[in-house]
Design a protein around this motif. Sequence first.
Motif, short mmCIF file in Angstrom:
data_model
loop_
_atom_site.label_atom_id
_atom_site.label_comp_id
_atom_site.label_asym_id
_atom_site.label_seq_id
_atom_site.Cartn_x
_atom_site.Cartn_y
_atom_site.Cartn_z
N ALA A 105 50.22 41.82 38.70
CA ALA A 105 49.20 40.77 38.85
C ALA A 105 49.84 39.39 38.78
N LEU A 106 50.72 39.18 37.82
CA LEU A 106 51.36 37.88 37.68
C LEU A 106 52.33 37.61 38.83
N ARG A 107 53.05 38.62 39.27
CA ARG A 107 53.99 38.43 40.37
C ARG A 107 53.26 38.07 41.66
N LEU A 108 52.10 38.67 41.88
CA LEU A 108 51.36 38.40 43.10
C LEU A 108 50.51 37.14 42.98
N ASN A 109 49.78 37.02 41.91
CA ASN A 109 48.78 35.94 41.81
C ASN A 109 49.36 34.60 41.37
N ARG A 110 50.55 34.59 40.80
CA ARG A 110 51.19 33.32 40.45
C ARG A 110 52.49 33.12 41.25
N ASP A 111 53.47 33.98 41.00
CA ASP A 111 54.80 33.76 41.58
C ASP A 111 54.78 33.76 43.10
N GLN A 113 52.29 33.16 45.11
CA GLN A 113 51.55 32.01 45.64
C GLN A 113 52.44 30.76 45.69
N VAL A 114 53.19 30.55 44.61
CA VAL A 114 54.09 29.40 44.55
C VAL A 114 55.20 29.52 45.59
N LEU A 155 43.53 35.96 34.30
CA LEU A 155 44.54 35.10 33.69
C LEU A 155 45.68 34.82 34.66
N SER A 156 46.08 35.84 35.42
CA SER A 156 47.18 35.66 36.37
C SER A 156 46.76 34.75 37.52
N LYS A 157 45.52 34.85 37.96
CA LYS A 157 45.05 33.98 39.05
C LYS A 157 44.91 32.53 38.55
N ARG A 158 44.46 32.35 37.31
CA ARG A 158 44.39 31.00 36.77
C ARG A 158 45.79 30.41 36.62
N ALA A 159 46.73 31.26 36.21
CA ALA A 159 48.13 30.81 36.12
C ALA A 159 48.64 30.40 37.50
N GLY A 160 48.23 31.13 38.52
CA GLY A 160 48.61 30.78 39.89
C GLY A 160 48.02 29.45 40.31
N ALA A 163 49.85 26.66 38.55
CA ALA A 163 51.20 26.46 39.11
C ALA A 163 51.14 25.73 40.44
N LEU A 164 50.13 26.03 41.24
CA LEU A 164 49.95 25.33 42.52
C LEU A 164 49.57 23.88 42.28
N ARG A 165 48.69 23.64 41.32
CA ARG A 165 48.29 22.26 41.02
C ARG A 165 49.48 21.45 40.48
N ASP A 166 50.41 22.11 39.82
CA ASP A 166 51.61 21.41 39.34
C ASP A 166 52.43 20.86 40.51
N LEU A 167 52.23 21.42 41.69
CA LEU A 167 52.98 20.98 42.88
C LEU A 167 52.27 19.85 43.63
N LEU A 168 51.10 19.42 43.14
CA LEU A 168 50.34 18.38 43.86
C LEU A 168 51.15 17.11 44.12
N PRO A 169 51.91 16.58 43.16
CA PRO A 169 52.69 15.37 43.46
C PRO A 169 53.69 15.60 44.59
N GLU A 170 54.32 16.75 44.57
CA GLU A 170 55.30 17.10 45.62
C GLU A 170 54.61 17.22 46.98
N LEU A 171 53.43 17.82 46.99
CA LEU A 171 52.67 17.96 48.23
C LEU A 171 52.20 16.60 48.73
N GLU A 172 51.72 15.78 47.81
CA GLU A 172 51.22 14.45 48.18
C GLU A 172 52.33 13.63 48.84
N ALA A 173 53.54 13.77 48.33
CA ALA A 173 54.67 13.04 48.90
C ALA A 173 54.94 13.47 50.35
N LYS A 174 54.58 14.69 50.67
CA LYS A 174 54.77 15.21 52.02
C LYS A 174 53.54 15.02 52.90
N GLY A 175 52.43 14.52 52.30
CA GLY A 175 51.20 14.35 53.06
C GLY A 175 50.44 15.64 53.28
N ILE A 176 50.65 16.61 52.39
CA ILE A 176 49.97 17.91 52.47
C ILE A 176 48.90 17.97 51.39
N SER A 177 47.68 18.36 51.76
CA SER A 177 46.60 18.46 50.78
C SER A 177 46.38 19.90 50.35
#
Length: 249
Positions: A105-111, A113-114, A155-160, A163-177
């Motif tokens: 579950a964690l490998r699929l729903n978090r890792d 996805q990232v 829990l694994s999907k929330r972790a995913g 983890a995706l939201r942690d990438l928001l600054p990186e995505l914003e810098a690329k113009g990806i929403s």
Amino acid sequence: MGALDGKAAIVTGSSRGIGAEVAKLLAAEGAAVVVNYRQKAPRANKVVAQIEEAGGRAVAVAADLTAEEGSQALVDAARQNFGGLDVLVLNASGGMETSMGEDYALRLNRDAQVNMLKAAAEVMPTGSRVVFVTSHQAHFIRTVPTMPEYEPVALSKRAGEDALRDLLPELEAKGISLVVVSGDMIEGTVTATLLDRARPGALEARRAEAGKLYSVEEFGAEVAKMVTADVPSGHTEYVGGAESFQSQG
């Protein structure tokens, strides 16, 4: 003219269910779609055939997103077949299966996805969109308890999602929403079926509490809408039955 004419999309886990519905809807709006499957090629080929019969473009690509090379295979397919990648719908999820290992579950729903998002972001141009599909049971798991049988998946999907939201600054810098779509239990999905099997009556109880549960087609339409919706990056779209979770949280 469709809203996605000239665009290319990847929809993970799209050989059946919600993913298949989203793939067909995006194709109807003009997107060329990579239909992803893990093992069931006939199902994916059927989705591709339906898209092509309706005048759209699609290709079926086998990729296990928990494998190191899975994400890159989908990105490469989008570029090779359609010249690029503009839309990524992160629909694939699981964890109720008992044969895939304790940490599946964690490998699929978090890792996975990232890894998928990072591979896609390398080639997605400014103005691209990523949509992550989750459930209310997972989105609100830190404040609203869910059924014990589903808790590890939630829990694994929330972790995913985190983890995706942690990438928001990186995505914003690329113009990806990035947009998150959170839905209630969906009639006819594998997860709902497995949950109801593990806890008979669970689906009926949730249906009674929510007043209505969306069908695969109805929820797929809501997910597809968020690909072009005018909402800010980081937005969460709640589809059906969220009020009871929000009031408890």
